[in-house]
Scaffold this active site. Structure first.
Site, PDB file in Angstrom:
ATOM      1  N   LYS A   1       0.824  -1.219   0.000  1.00  0.00           N
ATOM      2  CA  LYS A   1       0.000   0.000   0.000  1.00  0.00           C
ATOM      3  C   LYS A   1       0.857   1.266   0.000  1.00  0.00           C
ATOM      4  O   LYS A   1       0.541   2.226  -0.705  1.00  0.00           O
ATOM      5  CB  LYS A   1      -0.904  -0.028   1.231  1.00  0.00           C
ATOM      6  CG  LYS A   1      -1.759   1.201   1.425  1.00  0.00           C
ATOM      7  CD  LYS A   1      -2.760   0.947   2.528  1.00  0.00           C
ATOM      8  CE  LYS A   1      -2.107   0.646   3.850  1.00  0.00           C
ATOM      9  NZ  LYS A   1      -1.946   1.818   4.716  1.00  0.00           N
TER      10      LYS A   1
ATOM     11  N   ARG B   1     -10.567   3.925  10.016  1.00  0.00           N
ATOM     12  CA  ARG B   1     -10.370   2.563  10.508  1.00  0.00           C
ATOM     13  C   ARG B   1     -11.549   2.039  11.305  1.00  0.00           C
ATOM     14  O   ARG B   1     -11.583   0.864  11.648  1.00  0.00           O
ATOM     15  CB  ARG B   1      -9.151   2.508  11.421  1.00  0.00           C
ATOM     16  CG  ARG B   1      -7.855   2.616  10.667  1.00  0.00           C
ATOM     17  CD  ARG B   1      -6.741   2.025  11.477  1.00  0.00           C
ATOM     18  NE  ARG B   1      -5.478   2.284  10.814  1.00  0.00           N
ATOM     19  CZ  ARG B   1      -4.322   1.762  11.190  1.00  0.00           C
ATOM     20  NH1 ARG B   1      -4.288   0.957  12.216  1.00  0.00           N
ATOM     21  NH2 ARG B   1      -3.234   2.035  10.532  1.00  0.00           N
TER      22      ARG B   1
ATOM     23  N   ARG C   1      11.906 -11.050   5.072  1.00  0.00           N
ATOM     24  CA  ARG C   1      12.712  -9.831   5.249  1.00  0.00           C
ATOM     25  C   ARG C   1      13.870 -10.066   6.225  1.00  0.00           C
ATOM     26  O   ARG C   1      13.714 -10.696   7.258  1.00  0.00           O
ATOM     27  CB  ARG C   1      11.827  -8.696   5.785  1.00  0.00           C
ATOM     28  CG  ARG C   1      10.802  -8.253   4.776  1.00  0.00           C
ATOM     29  CD  ARG C   1      10.376  -6.841   4.999  1.00  0.00           C
ATOM     30  NE  ARG C   1       9.673  -6.644   6.265  1.00  0.00           N
ATOM     31  CZ  ARG C   1       8.855  -5.628   6.495  1.00  0.00           C
ATOM     32  NH1 ARG C   1       8.639  -4.734   5.556  1.00  0.00           N
ATOM     33  NH2 ARG C   1       8.255  -5.512   7.648  1.00  0.00           N
TER      34      ARG C   1
ATOM     35  N   ARG D   1      13.854  -9.006  12.017  1.00  0.00           N
ATOM     36  CA  ARG D   1      13.286  -8.200  13.099  1.00  0.00           C
ATOM     37  C   ARG D   1      12.173  -8.988  13.789  1.00  0.00           C
ATOM     38  O   ARG D   1      11.484  -9.780  13.152  1.00  0.00           O
ATOM     39  CB  ARG D   1      12.705  -6.897  12.546  1.00  0.00           C
ATOM     40  CG  ARG D   1      13.750  -5.975  11.974  1.00  0.00           C
ATOM     41  CD  ARG D   1      13.138  -4.642  11.616  1.00  0.00           C
ATOM     42  NE  ARG D   1      11.684  -4.790  11.378  1.00  0.00           N
ATOM     43  CZ  ARG D   1      10.930  -3.840  10.850  1.00  0.00           C
ATOM     44  NH1 ARG D   1      11.459  -2.695  10.510  1.00  0.00           N
ATOM     45  NH2 ARG D   1       9.643  -4.025  10.657  1.00  0.00           N
TER      46      ARG D   1
ATOM     47  N   ARG E   1      -1.207  -9.179  13.245  1.00  0.00           N
ATOM     48  CA  ARG E   1      -1.452  -7.864  12.618  1.00  0.00           C
ATOM     49  C   ARG E   1      -2.466  -7.975  11.487  1.00  0.00           C
ATOM     50  O   ARG E   1      -3.312  -7.106  11.291  1.00  0.00           O
ATOM     51  CB  ARG E   1      -0.142  -7.271  12.083  1.00  0.00           C
ATOM     52  CG  ARG E   1       0.721  -6.696  13.200  1.00  0.00           C
ATOM     53  CD  ARG E   1       2.047  -6.214  12.672  1.00  0.00           C
ATOM     54  NE  ARG E   1       1.930  -5.038  11.814  1.00  0.00           N
ATOM     55  CZ  ARG E   1       2.821  -4.684  10.907  1.00  0.00           C
ATOM     56  NH1 ARG E   1       3.899  -5.419  10.732  1.00  0.00           N
ATOM     57  NH2 ARG E   1       2.651  -3.613  10.181  1.00  0.00           N
TER      58      ARG E   1
END
Ligand SMILES: [Zn+2]
Length: 246
Positions: A44, A119, A157, A190, A201
């Site tokens: 996004k 939201r 990642r 991370r 999430r």
């Protein structure tokens, strides 16, 4: 008018922007507000950047505004910003006031890309009222990406703990497995790129966003769903352009 057309032609001649002239033309003619929805890892942010560059309108991101607010000491506590980052809702009135102040500035008069807002049902109702009062037409773009693809992207990642260079074992692997190309340091992941954290999430996003999108659809607002699973941001951007044209 001639100058405007010439300016636009010149603008569209630049790199990737030329492929997406359709977005520019359509959006400039009909739409002032673009409301962008997309889960964490949907790309996004990249699409928001391409849209704002192409249309020459500001990117209004509530996440960024909260982080700026903390940095500049403008009444936003680090706790509020951290909550927002973790997907926990910040008080409607706090976010509404911040967004409205931003949208009232002169650079947003020709349009804006709204990112991270609304939201909640209270926020979406409030925003629709605000837009209608000002005669601003919006288009809602829902960037949908298969959650399995997102999990694969995000868990891939890595970053170098020494120089900070980002890698992705799926999309942008280092030359030697798990080692930094620049200094040979062992790459690390991370904590918030762990699969359980990502799933939490995504669940939070789903629970927040679903009712907001349903509200918009049931009130006859224009919601465009674009499949963002494509690897290339330019290809996704072209899809957005075509969808807005129809
Ligand atoms: Zn390194």
């Amino acid at each position: 008018m001639k100058d405007l057309l010439r300016g636009r032609a010149a603008f569209e001649g630049v790199g990737a922007v030329s492929k997406v002239g359709a977005v520019s033309k359509v959006a400039k003619r009909f739409v002032k507000a673009i409301v962008l929805f997309g889960s964490p890892g949907s790309g996004k942010g990249t699409q928001a950047k391409l849209l704002t560059e192409c249309l020459g309108i500001p990117h209004v991101s509530t996440g960024e505004m909260l982080r700026d607010g903390v940095r500049q000491g403008r009444g936003v506590t680090p706790k509020t910003a951290a909550k927002m980052h973790a997907g926990v809702l910040v008080k409607d009135a706090v976010v509404e006031a911040m967004v409205e102040e931003r949208l009232s500035r002169p650079d947003a008069a020709c349009g804006f890309v709204l990112d991270g807002y609304p939201r909640t049902l209270v926020q979406v109702e409030h925003l629709i009222g605000w837009l209608d009062q000002r005669g601003i037409r919006e288009v809602v773009i829902h960037l949908a990406v298969d959650y399995n693809i997102i999990i694969a992207r995000l868990t891939g990642r890595r970053e170098c703990p020494r120089c900070g260079t980002p890698y992705n074992v799926v999309l942008r692997p280092p030359k030697v497995d798990e080692l930094c190309d620049l200094d040979g340091e062992k790459l690390v992941r991370r904590d918030d790129d762990r699969e359980d954290v990502i799933r939490a999430r995504l669940d939070a996003y789903e629970q927040q966003t679903r009712p907001v999108l349903e509200y918009l659809l049931s009130h006859g607002r224009r919601v465009i769903e674009v499949d963002g699973s494509d690897d290339s941001p330019e290809a996704v951007f072209q899809k957005i352009g075509r969808a807005m044209e129809n």
